[in-house]
Design a protein around this motif. Structure first.
Motif, mmCIF file in Angstrom:
data_model
loop_
_atom_site.group_PDB
_atom_site.id
_atom_site.type_symbol
_atom_site.label_atom_id
_atom_site.label_comp_id
_atom_site.label_asym_id
_atom_site.label_seq_id
_atom_site.Cartn_x
_atom_site.Cartn_y
_atom_site.Cartn_z
ATOM 1 N N GLU A 111 -41.512 5.237 -23.596
ATOM 2 C CA GLU A 111 -42.066 4.271 -24.552
ATOM 3 C C GLU A 111 -43.316 4.838 -25.225
ATOM 4 O O GLU A 111 -43.458 4.777 -26.453
ATOM 5 N N GLU A 112 -44.227 5.398 -24.425
ATOM 6 C CA GLU A 112 -45.469 5.954 -24.970
ATOM 7 C C GLU A 112 -45.192 7.183 -25.836
ATOM 8 O O GLU A 112 -45.862 7.402 -26.857
ATOM 9 N N PHE A 113 -44.212 7.994 -25.449
ATOM 10 C CA PHE A 113 -43.838 9.171 -26.234
ATOM 11 C C PHE A 113 -43.339 8.752 -27.620
ATOM 12 O O PHE A 113 -43.752 9.322 -28.641
ATOM 13 N N LEU A 114 -42.454 7.771 -27.651
ATOM 14 C CA LEU A 114 -41.920 7.297 -28.935
ATOM 15 C C LEU A 114 -42.998 6.592 -29.757
ATOM 16 O O LEU A 114 -43.040 6.732 -30.990
ATOM 17 N N LYS A 115 -43.859 5.860 -29.078
ATOM 18 C CA LYS A 115 -44.937 5.151 -29.776
ATOM 19 C C LYS A 115 -45.856 6.145 -30.486
ATOM 20 O O LYS A 115 -46.288 5.907 -31.624
ATOM 21 N N GLU A 116 -46.146 7.256 -29.828
ATOM 22 C CA GLU A 116 -47.003 8.276 -30.431
ATOM 23 C C GLU A 116 -46.346 8.860 -31.680
ATOM 24 O O GLU A 116 -47.020 9.119 -32.686
ATOM 25 N N LYS A 117 -45.042 9.061 -31.650
ATOM 26 C CA LYS A 117 -44.344 9.580 -32.829
ATOM 27 C C LYS A 117 -44.397 8.580 -33.993
ATOM 28 O O LYS A 117 -44.463 8.965 -35.157
ATOM 29 N N ILE A 118 -44.373 7.289 -33.653
ATOM 30 C CA ILE A 118 -44.433 6.251 -34.686
ATOM 31 C C ILE A 118 -45.837 6.176 -35.267
ATOM 32 O O ILE A 118 -46.029 6.168 -36.490
ATOM 33 N N VAL A 119 -46.848 6.118 -34.409
ATOM 34 C CA VAL A 119 -48.238 5.989 -34.856
ATOM 35 C C VAL A 119 -48.664 7.207 -35.664
ATOM 36 O O VAL A 119 -49.383 7.089 -36.668
ATOM 37 N N SER A 120 -48.225 8.397 -35.259
ATOM 38 C CA SER A 120 -48.584 9.624 -35.973
ATOM 39 C C SER A 120 -47.703 9.852 -37.202
ATOM 40 O O SER A 120 -47.845 10.865 -37.894
ATOM 41 N N LYS A 121 -46.767 8.924 -37.439
ATOM 42 C CA LYS A 121 -45.882 8.951 -38.606
ATOM 43 C C LYS A 121 -44.906 10.128 -38.599
ATOM 44 O O LYS A 121 -44.417 10.544 -39.648
ATOM 45 N N GLN A 122 -44.634 10.667 -37.401
ATOM 46 C CA GLN A 122 -43.543 11.635 -37.292
ATOM 47 C C GLN A 122 -42.214 10.918 -37.503
ATOM 48 O O GLN A 122 -41.238 11.516 -37.956
ATOM 49 N N TYR A 123 -42.188 9.640 -37.137
ATOM 50 C CA TYR A 123 -41.094 8.749 -37.509
ATOM 51 C C TYR A 123 -41.624 7.847 -38.618
ATOM 52 O O TYR A 123 -42.602 7.135 -38.431
ATOM 53 N N GLU A 124 -40.998 7.876 -39.780
ATOM 54 C CA GLU A 124 -41.445 7.083 -40.919
ATOM 55 C C GLU A 124 -40.946 5.643 -40.816
ATOM 56 O O GLU A 124 -39.958 5.359 -40.128
ATOM 57 N N VAL A 125 -41.632 4.752 -41.519
ATOM 58 C CA VAL A 125 -41.233 3.348 -41.574
ATOM 59 C C VAL A 125 -39.812 3.235 -42.118
ATOM 60 O O VAL A 125 -39.456 3.902 -43.101
ATOM 61 N N ASP A 126 -38.996 2.441 -41.464
ATOM 62 C CA ASP A 126 -37.591 2.181 -41.812
ATOM 63 C C ASP A 126 -36.671 3.353 -41.476
ATOM 64 O O ASP A 126 -35.475 3.310 -41.784
ATOM 65 N N GLN A 127 -37.203 4.390 -40.850
ATOM 66 C CA GLN A 127 -36.363 5.507 -40.410
ATOM 67 C C GLN A 127 -35.616 5.116 -39.142
ATOM 68 O O GLN A 127 -36.177 4.506 -38.239
ATOM 69 N N ALA A 128 -34.353 5.466 -39.078
ATOM 70 C CA ALA A 128 -33.569 5.207 -37.871
ATOM 71 C C ALA A 128 -33.981 6.202 -36.795
ATOM 72 O O ALA A 128 -34.095 7.400 -37.059
ATOM 73 N N ILE A 129 -34.202 5.710 -35.588
ATOM 74 C CA ILE A 129 -34.511 6.608 -34.485
ATOM 75 C C ILE A 129 -33.193 7.040 -33.832
ATOM 76 O O ILE A 129 -32.139 6.426 -34.064
ATOM 77 N N PRO A 130 -33.217 8.090 -33.019
ATOM 78 C CA PRO A 130 -31.977 8.524 -32.357
ATOM 79 C C PRO A 130 -31.358 7.400 -31.534
ATOM 80 O O PRO A 130 -32.057 6.488 -31.060
ATOM 81 N N SER A 131 -30.065 7.449 -31.348
ATOM 82 C CA SER A 131 -29.352 6.421 -30.591
ATOM 83 C C SER A 131 -29.719 6.477 -29.110
ATOM 84 O O SER A 131 -30.314 7.454 -28.627
ATOM 85 N N GLU A 132 -29.353 5.418 -28.371
ATOM 86 C CA GLU A 132 -29.597 5.393 -26.927
ATOM 87 C C GLU A 132 -28.936 6.591 -26.252
ATOM 88 O O GLU A 132 -29.523 7.211 -25.357
ATOM 89 N N ARG A 133 -27.726 6.912 -26.682
ATOM 90 C CA ARG A 133 -27.007 8.044 -26.090
ATOM 91 C C ARG A 133 -27.761 9.348 -26.338
ATOM 92 O O ARG A 133 -27.942 10.161 -25.419
ATOM 93 N N GLU A 134 -28.205 9.550 -27.572
ATOM 94 C CA GLU A 134 -28.927 10.775 -27.904
ATOM 95 C C GLU A 134 -30.239 10.879 -27.128
ATOM 96 O O GLU A 134 -30.587 11.940 -26.611
ATOM 97 N N LEU A 135 -30.952 9.761 -27.035
ATOM 98 C CA LEU A 135 -32.228 9.765 -26.322
ATOM 99 C C LEU A 135 -32.031 9.986 -24.825
ATOM 100 O O LEU A 135 -32.838 10.661 -24.175
ATOM 101 N N SER A 136 -30.966 9.418 -24.287
ATOM 102 C CA SER A 136 -30.706 9.614 -22.849
ATOM 103 C C SER A 136 -30.424 11.079 -22.549
ATOM 104 O O SER A 136 -30.800 11.600 -21.488
ATOM 105 N N GLU A 137 -29.774 11.768 -23.489
ATOM 106 C CA GLU A 137 -29.508 13.200 -23.310
ATOM 107 C C GLU A 137 -30.794 14.013 -23.452
ATOM 108 O O GLU A 137 -31.025 14.970 -22.699
ATOM 109 N N VAL A 138 -31.639 13.645 -24.406
ATOM 110 C CA VAL A 138 -32.901 14.364 -24.627
ATOM 111 C C VAL A 138 -33.803 14.270 -23.404
ATOM 112 O O VAL A 138 -34.391 15.269 -22.956
#
Length: 240
Positions: A15-42
């Motif tokens: 949760e904190e890892f993804l939150k940091e990507k959102i706050v730092s704008k590595q993930y842009e607003v309205d951008q789709a994040i990887p699926s549950e399956r993809e994240l579970s593999e990562v």
């Protein structure tokens, strides 16, 4: 990325890892994040662990879901401190956002009994009645209804209220704004509010009333605002 031997729960680390990507704008607003399956593999964890982290981020307002489409990055809430009087444009510029105003209604009318009482003028005295949609980075934030005594702010125009009303009052008219009183309550958007704010009818909103006064205690504006609850939050610094 995560430490599986740490006493900190794995879902919380994700949760904190993804939150940091959102706050730092590595993930842009309205951008789709990887699926549950993809994240579970990562992360090398179960989809249930990923789901728990994503559910928390949705609850906190960092993500939103669209049925059948996926999970997306939500626009972050704008924090407004309640210990100082600032205008909307000032607030947005401080946060590195671009403020904009769409005038819905502007003109002079007579003060009714309620507005006259708030503004400490006589009933039927002339006032400006202004309805504005406030935007930050082209996204609607608030719908404002503002009432201003004409005798205090002569020659007010649409161009002025599109910019910063407070700047005009203080810099051009040389009047000093002293303080303001606010009341805040939760509510649900009606059809007009929902349409202008680009939310669903019945969505949660914040209803705010503000009376702003000059140093001589004379009110210079009374404002009734409807803020998107998913885009705005208020911060209070209290001392004992």
């Amino acid at each position: 990325m995560i430490d599986k031997h740490s006493p900190i729960p794995i879902y919380y680390q994700i949760e904190e890892f993804l939150k940091e990507k959102i706050v730092s704008k590595q993930y842009e607003v309205d951008q789709a994040i990887p699926s549950e399956r993809e994240l579970s593999e990562v992360f090398g964890v179960s989809r249930m662990t990923i789901r728990q982290a994503l559910n928390d981020l949705v609850t906190e307002g960092y993500l939103y879901r669209e049925k059948g489409k996926g999970t997306f990055v939500a626009a972050q809430k704008i924090e407004q401190p309640l210990h100082e009087v600032t205008g909307f444009s000032e607030d947005m510029l401080k946060r590195g956002m671009v403020p904009a105003t769409r005038i819905i209604q502007f003109g002079e009318t007579d003060a009714d009994k309620q507005i006259a009482a708030y503004l400490k003028i006589n009933e039927h005295d002339p006032i400006y009645k202004i309805e504005r949609l406030r935007l930050a980075d082209e996204r609607p934030i608030a719908l404002e209804h503002t009432y201003v005594p004409v005798h205090l702010v002569p020659n007010l125009t649409e161009d002025i209220v599109k910019e910063s009303f407070y700047s005009y009052v203080e810099q051009h008219l040389q009047l000093e704004i002293s303080h303001a009183e606010q009341t805040i309550e939760a509510g649900l958007a009606n059809s007009k509010q929902a349409s202008l704010l680009e939310i669903s009818q019945g969505s949660p909103v914040l209803f705010i009333q503000q009376l702003t006064c000059l140093t001589n205690e004379q009110p210079i504006e009374w404002v009734r605002s409807t803020y998107r609850a998913d885009r705005y939050k208020f911060h209070v610094n209290m001392k004992r």
